[in-house]
Design an enzyme around this catalytic site. Structure first.
Site, mmCIF file in Angstrom:
data_model
loop_
_atom_site.group_PDB
_atom_site.id
_atom_site.type_symbol
_atom_site.label_atom_id
_atom_site.label_comp_id
_atom_site.label_asym_id
_atom_site.label_seq_id
_atom_site.Cartn_x
_atom_site.Cartn_y
_atom_site.Cartn_z
ATOM 1 N N ILE A 1 -30.551 -39.489 -14.742
ATOM 2 C CA ILE A 1 -30.896 -39.884 -16.118
ATOM 3 C C ILE A 1 -30.201 -41.169 -16.545
ATOM 4 O O ILE A 1 -30.332 -41.589 -17.685
ATOM 5 C CB ILE A 1 -30.542 -38.758 -17.120
ATOM 6 C CG1 ILE A 1 -29.026 -38.504 -17.156
ATOM 7 C CG2 ILE A 1 -31.289 -37.471 -16.775
ATOM 8 C CD1 ILE A 1 -28.586 -37.534 -18.241
ATOM 9 N N HIS B 1 -35.773 -35.460 -15.259
ATOM 10 C CA HIS B 1 -34.820 -34.852 -16.195
ATOM 11 C C HIS B 1 -34.596 -35.693 -17.447
ATOM 12 O O HIS B 1 -33.634 -35.460 -18.179
ATOM 13 C CB HIS B 1 -33.490 -34.587 -15.479
ATOM 14 C CG HIS B 1 -33.613 -33.573 -14.386
ATOM 15 N ND1 HIS B 1 -32.682 -33.439 -13.368
ATOM 16 C CD2 HIS B 1 -34.580 -32.650 -14.130
ATOM 17 C CE1 HIS B 1 -33.072 -32.475 -12.550
ATOM 18 N NE2 HIS B 1 -34.211 -31.988 -12.986
ATOM 19 N N CYS C 1 -39.641 -34.942 -36.350
ATOM 20 C CA CYS C 1 -40.949 -35.562 -36.098
ATOM 21 C C CYS C 1 -41.302 -35.626 -34.609
ATOM 22 O O CYS C 1 -42.398 -36.025 -34.243
ATOM 23 C CB CYS C 1 -40.999 -36.962 -36.715
ATOM 24 S SG CYS C 1 -39.949 -38.183 -35.891
ATOM 25 N N SER D 1 -29.973 -32.379 -2.541
ATOM 26 C CA SER D 1 -30.280 -31.274 -1.631
ATOM 27 C C SER D 1 -31.667 -30.724 -1.896
ATOM 28 O O SER D 1 -32.197 -29.935 -1.105
ATOM 29 C CB SER D 1 -29.245 -30.150 -1.787
ATOM 30 O OG SER D 1 -29.201 -29.704 -3.128
ATOM 31 N N GLU E 1 -23.928 -35.599 3.696
ATOM 32 C CA GLU E 1 -23.678 -34.451 4.560
ATOM 33 C C GLU E 1 -24.965 -33.650 4.689
ATOM 34 O O GLU E 1 -25.883 -33.805 3.877
ATOM 35 C CB GLU E 1 -22.560 -33.580 3.988
ATOM 36 C CG GLU E 1 -22.829 -33.060 2.589
ATOM 37 C CD GLU E 1 -21.626 -32.351 1.988
ATOM 38 O OE1 GLU E 1 -20.523 -32.484 2.552
ATOM 39 O OE2 GLU E 1 -21.802 -31.662 0.977
#
Length: 272
Positions: A108, A124, A135, A214, A240
């Site tokens: 975001i 998101h 409104c 992930s 990883e």
């Protein structure tokens, strides 16, 4: 980085007519943006996830805004990293070649846009947009602090004194309604338009690149199986191994800022 994996990825990328990229918190972390989970997921004595919720807003909207004011202030001091820039360059090349490119992000912070990415699908929401509870208008807002009352607030120090913000000190819309961050909190549904745009970008793509996430939380968790069903090459770049590594055709282990600039330095093949 395996040369075989690299060659397979770049060969597919070069020929691809439609590409989708899914990015997550790992990309932003390389620019200094704290993640919700792990060491960066604590603000004062609160789990960050507990403040990003409708319940927290109902209890204390001032505290939630103090938390987001801190996040906005932190993001303001961060810049896109080489991974952001590599993705923006790839998008520019593919769009110029008349091919389809969709960037889907769970972040975001707006760093993709700062790097030059055009109209990413923000699953998101955006740290730099606010929504009026009266409104329902959504507007761009880059005020830091969000209102003068929040100046100097938001310290993550667990010993920082707590304060109660009054209703008059909360951000307000032109209509007088209270503004909230235009982000998707835990327990809230994603925007249908964003879900549709993301699904349209993934469906039928030749290549899906998953970076810094992930992808285990839906709807993002559904994108890899969707692309795989249509025969797309699935590639992952993560620091990883993740829950989706076993589903991927090629996996590159390391930071996106270190891997993407050379991995994506490929121009599209000319159409026959």
């Amino acid at each position: 980085m395996s040369e075989t994996s690299r060659e397979r990825f770049q060969s597919t990328l070069c020929r691809a007519r439609k590409i989708a990229v899914l990015t997550g918190a790992g990309v932003s972390a390389e620019s200094g943006i704290p993640t919700f989970r792990g060491a960066g997921g604590l603000w004062r004595r609160y789990e960050a996830t507990s403040l990003a919720s409708p319940e927290a807003w109902q209890r204390d909207p001032g505290l939630v805004w103090e938390f987001y004011n801190h996040r906005r202030e932190r993001a303001l001091g961060c810049a896109p990293n080489p991974g952001h820039h590599a993705l923006a360059q790839l998008e520019a090349w593919w769009r110029e070649a008349g091919r389809v490119f969709t960037l889907i992000t769970q972040n975001i912070d707006g760093l993709h846009e700062q790097a030059g990415s055009r109209s990413p699908v923000r699953l998101h929401g955006s740290l730099w947009q606010v929504r009026c509870l009266s409104c329902e208008s959504v507007t761009e807002n880059r005020d830091v602090p969000i209102t003068p009352a929040f100046a100097g607030s938001g310290s993550p120090d667990p010993e920082a004194p707590a304060r109660r913000f009054t209703a008059a000190e909360l951000p307000r819309c032109r209509c007088g309604g209270v503004l909230r961050p235009h982000v998707v909190w835990f327990g809230e549904a994603l925007q249908e338009s964003d879900l549709a745009a993301a699904a349209a970008g993934v469906e039928g793509c030749d290549l899906l690149l998953v970076v810094g996430t992930s992808a285990v939380v839906y709807p993002a968790a559904g994108f890899v199986p969707m692309a795989k069903r249509h025969g797309a090459l699935i590639a992952e770049v993560n620091v990883e191994p993740s829950a989706i590594s076993g589903l991927c055709d090629v996996v590159f282990t390391g930071g996106s800022g270190a891997i993407l600039p050379s991995l994506l330095d490929v121009t599209p093949a000319r159409a026959p």
